[in-house]
Every structure is written in structure tokens, then in C-alpha cells.
Design an enzyme around this catalytic site. Structure first.
Site, PDB file in Angstrom:
ATOM      1  N   LYS A   1      -0.424 -16.666 -24.591  1.00 24.74           N
ATOM      2  CA  LYS A   1      -1.069 -15.347 -24.584  1.00 24.74           C
ATOM      3  C   LYS A   1      -2.393 -15.475 -25.338  1.00 24.74           C
ATOM      4  CE  LYS A   1      -0.757 -10.805 -26.741  1.00 24.74           C
ATOM      5  NZ  LYS A   1       0.065  -9.702 -27.209  1.00 24.74           N
TER       6      LYS A   1
ATOM      7  N   GLU B   1      -2.764   0.599 -35.319  1.00 26.38           N
ATOM      8  CA  GLU B   1      -1.943  -0.579 -35.641  1.00 26.38           C
ATOM      9  C   GLU B   1      -1.973  -0.921 -37.120  1.00 26.38           C
ATOM     10  OE1 GLU B   1      -2.180  -3.515 -32.675  1.00 26.38           O
ATOM     11  OE2 GLU B   1      -0.724  -4.834 -33.627  1.00 26.38           O
TER      12      GLU B   1
ATOM     13  N   GLU C   1       4.617  -9.874 -23.208  1.00 27.01           N
ATOM     14  CA  GLU C   1       3.468  -9.828 -24.116  1.00 27.01           C
ATOM     15  C   GLU C   1       3.905  -9.250 -25.475  1.00 27.01           C
ATOM     16  OE1 GLU C   1       0.336  -7.907 -21.921  1.00 27.01           O
ATOM     17  OE2 GLU C   1      -0.801  -7.559 -23.765  1.00 27.01           O
TER      18      GLU C   1
ATOM     19  N   GLU D   1      -8.355  -1.647 -19.079  1.00 27.64           N
ATOM     20  CA  GLU D   1      -7.665  -1.440 -20.361  1.00 27.64           C
ATOM     21  C   GLU D   1      -8.659  -1.469 -21.527  1.00 27.64           C
ATOM     22  OE1 GLU D   1      -3.903  -3.484 -20.793  1.00 27.64           O
ATOM     23  OE2 GLU D   1      -4.304  -3.809 -22.922  1.00 27.64           O
TER      24      GLU D   1
HETATM   25  C1  LIG Z   1      -7.108  -5.788 -28.783  1.00 31.13           C
HETATM   26  C2  LIG Z   1      -6.833  -4.483 -28.807  1.00 31.13           C
HETATM   27  O1  LIG Z   1      -5.568  -3.981 -28.825  1.00 31.13           O
HETATM   28  C3  LIG Z   1      -4.424  -4.818 -29.003  1.00 31.13           C
HETATM   29  C4  LIG Z   1      -3.894  -5.302 -27.709  1.00 31.13           C
HETATM   30  C5  LIG Z   1      -2.879  -4.613 -27.037  1.00 31.13           C
HETATM   31  C6  LIG Z   1      -2.439  -5.057 -25.661  1.00 31.13           C
HETATM   32  O2  LIG Z   1      -2.958  -6.054 -25.165  1.00 31.13           O
HETATM   33  O3  LIG Z   1      -1.580  -4.400 -25.040  1.00 31.13           O
HETATM   34  C7  LIG Z   1      -2.265  -3.496 -27.630  1.00 31.13           C
HETATM   35  C8  LIG Z   1      -2.587  -3.117 -28.889  1.00 31.13           C
HETATM   36  C9  LIG Z   1      -3.420  -3.981 -29.761  1.00 31.13           C
HETATM   37  O4  LIG Z   1      -2.611  -4.836 -30.498  1.00 31.13           O
HETATM   38  C10 LIG Z   1      -7.924  -3.460 -28.891  1.00 31.13           C
HETATM   39  O5  LIG Z   1      -7.613  -2.280 -29.030  1.00 31.13           O
HETATM   40  O6  LIG Z   1      -9.102  -3.827 -28.842  1.00 31.13           O
END
Ligand SMILES: C=C(O[C@@H]1C=C(C(=O)O)C=C[C@H]1O)C(=O)O
Length: 473
Positions: A223, A268, A314, A450
Site C-alpha cells: 500500500k 485523524e 487497505e 478522493e
Molecule cells: C492521505 C489522506 O487521508 C488518509 C487516507 C485515507 C484513505 O486512503 O482512505 C483515509 C484517511 C487518511 O488516513 C488525506 O486526507 O490527505
């Protein structure tokens, strides 16, 4: 320029700025005074209201509680692989050399430093711990004020030494409330914000996802979290405190943070350490949502996310790596079933891990042990970090690094600086970041969408989204 003068009380000396290694060897001496604010002293104002219209602010606010601060009594800086440990030592030495009075002894009272730490050992960005001149804090038991000034030369170190002259807390609060109520309304944006490309344009970023997938399929990593940036110039100069107020109102369940120009609303929590008890929230696995989605559409999305094989894999990788990192540091680690976290812009798979920290390991040592997590770097950490450096095309600076505060005995709260941006100069353009976990079967278009969803909190607060998409109330 934003027109708002940075906080600076008349007659205060320039902030003391020191390299952490130097401060650890010859610690500065500060004087801290905490007093309880009488019930109702904030006069109906929210903590973040105290920052409206101001620059040079700090913030750590969650559901209306936490800390806000103004000015800088001390700035400790470090770079490179030893940056967290150097800052930890410098803060410990500073506390030892300082005087304080704190009748409350609650988390966040007494000497407190706030910090923002670069994501990478190789970043050009400085990692800092900063002591504000004034902090106003609030928890479920009430509100308080802490002021920090340089200690007079000659007093003995430690809590028994000579007190310095502190400003009158009642008068200072009255002044803060008055400026807050006089600050211009934060609601409307006058001009249109300009959003420019950052390190990679969208096509190049999708190509970077492609390359990363190929390298993962060849076995290099399981990942990898890739991010991108855009540069936003608001239609009108926006003081940092005004941006924070908007973030706090639109994302109250996130931690609205600001330290040394790094700001955002992070969901987070890397770790909270209080009374040796540790809590850490792992987020990985995301569904994008729109603020106008109906409850049944949200329920559909939630069911999709909870059933998505890719998102569960993930999440499992990020969760396992957090547990693995905490095991050697804790006498007990508990990780109940994952759950669904709902935010206005996204849904996440979430795990709240708790533990009891063994020995006297402090929050900054724990931050050093946990960062960078698989949620923002990848698995395995070394290989994922190399791929990020080779394909992302940017220095993340403090994005995805730890941000938070530490108190006089090493406890505190640290988030991961996500849903964030960095401001180089007050009122100037903001570099906004968003990323996502890439798996061997990721779809580049989905991943790009995303990152857009994750930029929404900052874009909304900067007036760079149609109002219907801001989530602002
Ligand atoms: C990397 C980011 O978020 C991270 C990545 C995530 C994912 O890939 O699902 C979810 C939450 C965070 O740990 C960001 O917000 O920039």
C-alpha cells in the site's frame, strides 16, 4: 496583507527563536501563569471566535473545546531524522528551566507547547514547537488562561523560582473578546478564489498512480499513500483565524488546528496521552460524499464502503501497523472492531486503538515511534516512503506530519495534519493538500476524485467551492 496585525502585546520582546539542539543544551527560561476563568467569562463566545480576524494564531479545537493561542513567546525548530527527538529534549529542558503556577493541573493547563512536524526526514520544512504568549483553553470543567513570558534573569529554575510580570488575565480576556466582536463577519467572500495547479497536474497525478500500481504489482509495496497539492489564492485576503472559524463550524467533529502557518481540520488522532492512557484513531478506506446527499444515499454509500474488499484490505494494513508499533510501548493494547466515521465530505473506515503506556514514555516519543503511519505513508513503510518520494514530485512539508500539543510532563494530543494547507505569509495563498491510499487494484480516476473530496474542507473555508458544497453553516 490581511490587515490584521499579528498579536503582540506592547513592550513584549521579540519571540525567542532557537534551534532545538541549542535549547536542549542551554534551555531558555520562561514563566507560565495559568488562572481559571470565571464561569461565563467567555461571554457566549466560542474559542475560535477569539481568533477571528487575526494572524499569528494557534488552534487545537474539537467540538468547541481545546486550546486557542496568540503570539509566540518561544519557537524551537529542528530538521532531519532527529527532529522529533531534538524537539522533545528541548521542550523537556525548557520546562525544567522554567517557572510556572497552575492551580488547575488538567490536560492543557500549565506550560504547553504546540507543534507541527514535517512528514519526511528529508523535508526542507522546519519542524517546530511553539509556546504562544497567551492560551485560552476550555474543557468540560471550565475555561482557563495561560500566559508565557520570559523569566527574569537570576530566579531559580523550577516551579519555586521568582515569578515574572504577567499581564492581567481579566483585562487581557476583555481585550480579546472586544477585538473578536469587532472583527468583520467571516461569512461572505467578496471575490472569486483562484485555484492553481501544484506539483503535478491531474493527468500527471493519475500517471503517478499508474506507476505506483505497477510497482506494487511487481511486489515493491502493498500500500502506498499518494498526495497532491493545489495553490489557492482567496478572493480576499483571509486572516488565519477567520479560516479556522469556518473550518470549526463546518467540521466540528474534526480537530481544527493551526500552528506556524499549517492549518486544517483533521479527523485523524495519531495519539492522545492522558494519565498514561493512550488513544489512537486509524482511518483508512474512504467513500466520497456530497453535503446534499439524502440519508438513504449516505446509508447506501456506507454499506458499499463496509463491504468493499479493497477498502477493507487497505484499512486492515493501516490498523495492523498501528497495533504493531504500539505493542512494544504499551503494557496493554486493545483494538475493538472497526467502525464507520461520517464526515460532511467523506466516510471512513475507522479503528480506535487504546493502550496503557509502559514506563514514562511521553507523547513526543510515541509520536516519533508511530510516524509515519501506514494510513499516510503505506506498507512496508520504507518502500512506500521511497515510492512517494520518487513519484509524488513534491515536498509534503508538514502535510501528513504530526500536529498537536505537549504539556509540562510530556502528555498531550497529536493528530495527523490532514485536510490541511500551509500559508507562507499571513493573508497570502494557501497550499492545500489531499491524498489517498493506493492499492494494486486502485482506479486512478477514483483516487483523484478522493483527493478532491479530501481537499473540500480547506477549499470551502477559502471560498474556493460553490457555497452548496462547503458544508458551511
Ligand atoms: C492521505 C489522506 O487521508 C488518509 C487516507 C485515507 C484513505 O486512503 O482512505 C483515509 C484517511 C487518511 O488516513 C488525506 O486526507 O490527505
Amino acid at each position: 496583507m490581511s490587515g490584521a496585525a499579528p498579536f503582540r502585546r506592547p513592550g513584549t520582546p521579540r519571540p525567542l527563536t532557537l534551534a532545538a539542539a541549542e535549547a536542549a543544551a542551554r534551555p531558555p527560561r520562561l514563566s507560565f501563569l495559568t488562572t481559571a476563568l470565571p464561569p461565563g467569562a467567555l461571554d457566549g463566545a466560542e474559542l475560535l471566535d477569539l481568533l477571528t480576524g487575526r494572524d499569528d494564531v494557534v488552534s487545537w479545537v474539537h467540538e468547541g473545546r481545546g486550546l486557542v493561542g496568540l503570539g509566540r513567546a518561544l519557537v524551537l525548530g529542528a530538521r532531519g531524522a532527529g527532529r522529533i527527538e531534538e524537539l522533545r529534549r528541548a521542550w523537556r529542558a525548557t520546562v525544567y528551566a522554567s517557572w510556572w503556577r497552575d492551580p488547575l493541573v488538567r490536560p492543557g493547563t500549565g506550560p504547553v507547547a504546540v507543534g507541527t512536524i514535517a512528514f519526511s526526514d528529508r523535508s526542507a520544512a522546519e519542524s517546530v514547537l511553539l509556546v504562544p504568549e497567551v492560551i485560552v483553553g476550555a474543557d468540560e470543567s471550565g475555561a482557563w488562561m495561560t500566559t508565557a513570558v520570559r523569566a527574569p534573569v537570576g530566579g531559580a529554575p523550577g516551579a519555586g523560582g521568582a515569578p515574572a510580570e504577567h499581564p492581567d488575565h481579566g483585562a487581557l480576556l476583555a481585550e480579546l473578546l472586544e477585538t473578536a466582536s469587532a472583527a468583520p463577519e467571516a461569512g461572505a467572500d467578496r471575490g472569486r478564489a483562484l485555484v492553481e495547479l501544484g506539483a503535478l497536474d491531474e493527468a500527471d497525478w493519475r500517471a503517478a498512480v499508474d506507476v505506483t500500481r505497477e510497482r506494487m504489482r511487481a511486489g515493491e509495496a502493498r500500500k502506498v499513500v499518494l498526495a497532491r497539492d493545489v495553490l489557492v489564492t482567496p478572493g480576499q485576503a483571509l486572516p488565519t483565524g477567520t479560516i479556522l472559524g469556518r473550518l470549526g463550524r463546518a467540521y466540528p467533529s474534526c480537530w481544527t488546528f493551526a500552528v506556524d502557518g499549517m492549518l486544517g481540520a483533521s479527523p485523524e488522532m495519531l495519539l492522545r496521552l492522558a494519565g498514561r492512557r493512550l488513544t489512537s484513531r486509524v482511518l483508512a478506506g474512504t467513500a466520497r460524499r456530497h453535503p446534499s446527499d439524502t440519508p438513504s444515499r449516505t446509508a447506501e454509500l456506507a454499506a458499499w464502503l463496509e463491504g468493499s474488499e479493497k477498502n477493507n484490505r487497505e484499512h486492515a494494513l493501516a490498523r495492523a501497523s498501528a497495533i504493531e508499533a504500539l505493542m512494544p510501548l504499551c503494557s496493554v493494547v486493545e483494538a475493538p472492531e472497526r467502525f464507520l466515521l461520517e464526515l460532511p465530505n467523506v466516510l471512513h473506515l475507522a479503528s480506535d486503538i487504546t493502550g496503557v503506556v509502559a514506563g514514562d514514555t511521553g507523547a513526543l516519543s510515541l509520536v516519533g515511534a508511530l510516524h509515519p503511519t501506514a494510513a499516510v505513508c503505506g506498507t512496508p513503510r520504507g518502500a512506500a516512503g521511497r515510492i512517494i518520494e520518487e513519484v509524488e514530485g513534491m515536498d509534503r512539508g508538514r502535510y501528513a506530519g504530526p500536529v498537536g500539543w505537549v504539556d509540562w510532563h510530556g502528555e498531550g494530543e497529536w493528530c495527523i495534519a490532514l485536510r490541511s494547507g500551509s500559508i507562507a505569509a499571513p493573508g497570502g495563498p494557501v497550499r492545500v493538500f489531499g491524498g489517498g491510499g493506493i492499492m494494486p487494484d486502485s482506479d486512478p480516476d477514483d483516487e483523484l476524485a478522493e483527493t478532491r473530496a479530501k481537499m473540500r474542507p480547506m477549499l470551502g473555508a477559502l471560498g474556493a467551492l460553490p457555497i452548496a458544497e462547503t458544508g458551511r453553516k
